[in-house]
Design a protein around this motif. Structure first.
Motif, mmCIF file in Angstrom:
data_model
loop_
_atom_site.group_PDB
_atom_site.id
_atom_site.type_symbol
_atom_site.label_atom_id
_atom_site.label_comp_id
_atom_site.label_asym_id
_atom_site.label_seq_id
_atom_site.Cartn_x
_atom_site.Cartn_y
_atom_site.Cartn_z
ATOM 1 N N HIS A 82 1.022 -1.142 -0.113
ATOM 2 C CA HIS A 82 0.010 -0.040 -0.067
ATOM 3 C C HIS A 82 0.937 1.196 -0.215
ATOM 4 C CE1 HIS A 82 -3.733 -2.286 0.290
ATOM 5 N NE2 HIS A 82 -3.039 -3.067 1.005
ATOM 6 N N GLN A 83 0.346 2.393 0.384
ATOM 7 C CA GLN A 83 1.195 3.467 0.389
ATOM 8 C C GLN A 83 2.266 3.482 1.607
ATOM 9 O OE1 GLN A 83 0.626 6.177 -1.785
ATOM 10 N NE2 GLN A 83 -0.875 4.646 -2.660
ATOM 11 N N HIS A 84 3.355 3.925 0.936
ATOM 12 C CA HIS A 84 4.726 4.148 1.806
ATOM 13 C C HIS A 84 5.634 4.887 1.259
ATOM 14 C CE1 HIS A 84 6.679 1.455 -1.165
ATOM 15 N NE2 HIS A 84 5.722 1.075 -1.224
ATOM 16 N N GLY A 85 6.860 5.208 1.897
ATOM 17 C CA GLY A 85 7.846 6.085 1.610
ATOM 18 C C GLY A 85 8.998 4.911 0.808
ATOM 19 N N ARG A 86 10.319 5.378 1.383
ATOM 20 C CA ARG A 86 11.368 4.527 0.907
ATOM 21 C C ARG A 86 11.595 3.023 1.426
ATOM 22 N NH1 ARG A 86 17.506 6.621 2.451
ATOM 23 N NH2 ARG A 86 16.127 6.546 4.250
ATOM 24 N N VAL A 87 11.866 2.305 0.532
ATOM 25 C CA VAL A 87 12.023 0.753 0.779
ATOM 26 C C VAL A 87 13.523 0.446 0.688
ATOM 27 C CG1 VAL A 87 11.071 -1.401 0.390
ATOM 28 C CG2 VAL A 87 9.704 0.423 0.106
ATOM 29 N N MET A 88 14.044 0.025 1.723
ATOM 30 C CA MET A 88 15.369 -0.303 1.484
ATOM 31 C C MET A 88 16.033 -1.554 2.185
ATOM 32 S SD MET A 88 17.362 2.577 3.904
ATOM 33 C CE MET A 88 18.936 1.827 3.892
#
Length: 332
Positions: A179-185
């Motif tokens: 769903h909605q989110h910011g950075r993925v690392m």
């Protein structure tokens, strides 16, 4: 919740399983589960869906009945879901994921479809005690969990939840919706698991592609079977993750308040725990709402990434979250 008087309800542990953790059971027409004393962890959750379909989304270790010599309590009973106070490795607690993850809780009250448990932390700990309620909803296949944290002094601690779901191995049989989110690392090198297939400290593309150590790339949302043991952080999550068990025709949803847990860790155990002797093969995928920088808040590169819940000695901190299952669209 009906309060019980006198001794806590008897455990359902059989004499033959003397090494198994003490446990209790709750159930209704939509769902049923066991609760282990260790970590107050919910286990063996079964959801009864329309059309007579029963599904079991949570991962479970194979060694629950026999024990695992020399391992921490939460490794002995790994699988299911439990709270971590404090989360990860910290200077505040010698237990990875906190004292409450490794030690037995007590039943404070129990009904057919709900249970309240508590644990008191050791003298001198910043945390005074925890209370955890697990309740099966009466109108749909869903488990509601509530956690209350009481502290001895004002403090800021990393807090997290630790659901572990099953991880199918067949390609195209499983998908993650973040769903909605910011950075993925991916995890930095000093946090990344030994058996990771993904390159360290990599930022995922908008479609979920991440560079691997071999120079290729994998889609972390749809190609989990290609991965090893990984820790992936989703920053600024909206508080909703969905897992599609495509081949089995159902999905599992985890919902929480993003103000409580702004980030979410994905722990891919494919298999996991290989670096922890004597843990044998364990497979699953942790979807872990956290207020923390990975599971090592002390390694955050700047204060803006370091997480933590502000706790006050004069009032408990509380959160609620939900695990539910439903048929995939078009299969009702």
């Amino acid at each position: 919740m009906r309060q019980t008087s006198g001794p806590a309800p008897a455990s359902t542990t059989s004499p033959a399983a003397k090494n198994a953790p003490e446990r209790w059971h709750i159930g209704n027409r939509f769902a049923e589960l066991d609760i282990f004393a260790t970590g107050a962890a919910l286990h063996h959750a079964r959801f009864h869906l329309p059309g007579g379909k029963t599904v079991t989304p949570m991962a479970e270790a194979s060694w629950h009945e026999t024990g695992l010599e020399g391992a921490a309590g939460h490794i002995q009973t790994i699988g299911g879901e439990w709270p971590c106070v404090p989360f990860g490795t910290t200077a505040h607690d010698k237990h990875h994921h906190g004292f409450g993850s490794d030690m037995p809780w007590q039943v404070l009250a129990q009904d057919d479809d709900s249970i309240l448990l508590g644990i008191t932390y050791p003298a001198g700990h910043k945390v005074k005690k925890l209370e955890r309620r697990i309740r099966l909803l009466a109108d749909r296949p869903a488990i509601e969990c509530a956690l209350n944290i009481y502290v001895n002094e004002d403090c800021v601690l990393p807090i997290g939840l630790h659901p572990i779901f099953r991880l199918p191995q067949e390609e195209d049989s499983f998908a993650i919706h973040a769903h909605q989110h910011g950075r993925v690392m991916t995890a930095p090198q000093d946090i990344a698991p030994r058996d990771s297939k993904l390159a360290a400290h990599e930022v995922a593309s908008e479609t979920g592609q991440v560079r691997r150590k071999d120079g290729q790339s994998s889609n972390i949302w749809r190609q989990t079977a290609q991965l090893g043991e990984e820790i992936i952080a989703i920053f600024d999550s909206e508080g909703h993750m969905r897992l599609d068990y495509v081949a089995e025709g159902f999905c599992a949803d985890l919902r929480w308040d993003a103000k409580d847990f702004p980030n979410c860790l994905i722990w891919v155990a494919n298999p996991g725990l290989q670096a922890i002797s004597p843990a044998p093969h364990f497979q699953g995928i942790g979807i872990e709402p956290v207020n923390s920088y990975f599971d090592r808040n002390d390694l955050a590169p700047d204060t803006g990434l370091a997480g933590g819940v502000t706790l006050r000695a004069d009032q408990p901190w509380s959160c609620r979250y939900e695990i539910s299952c439903s048929l995939l669209d078009g299969l009702a």
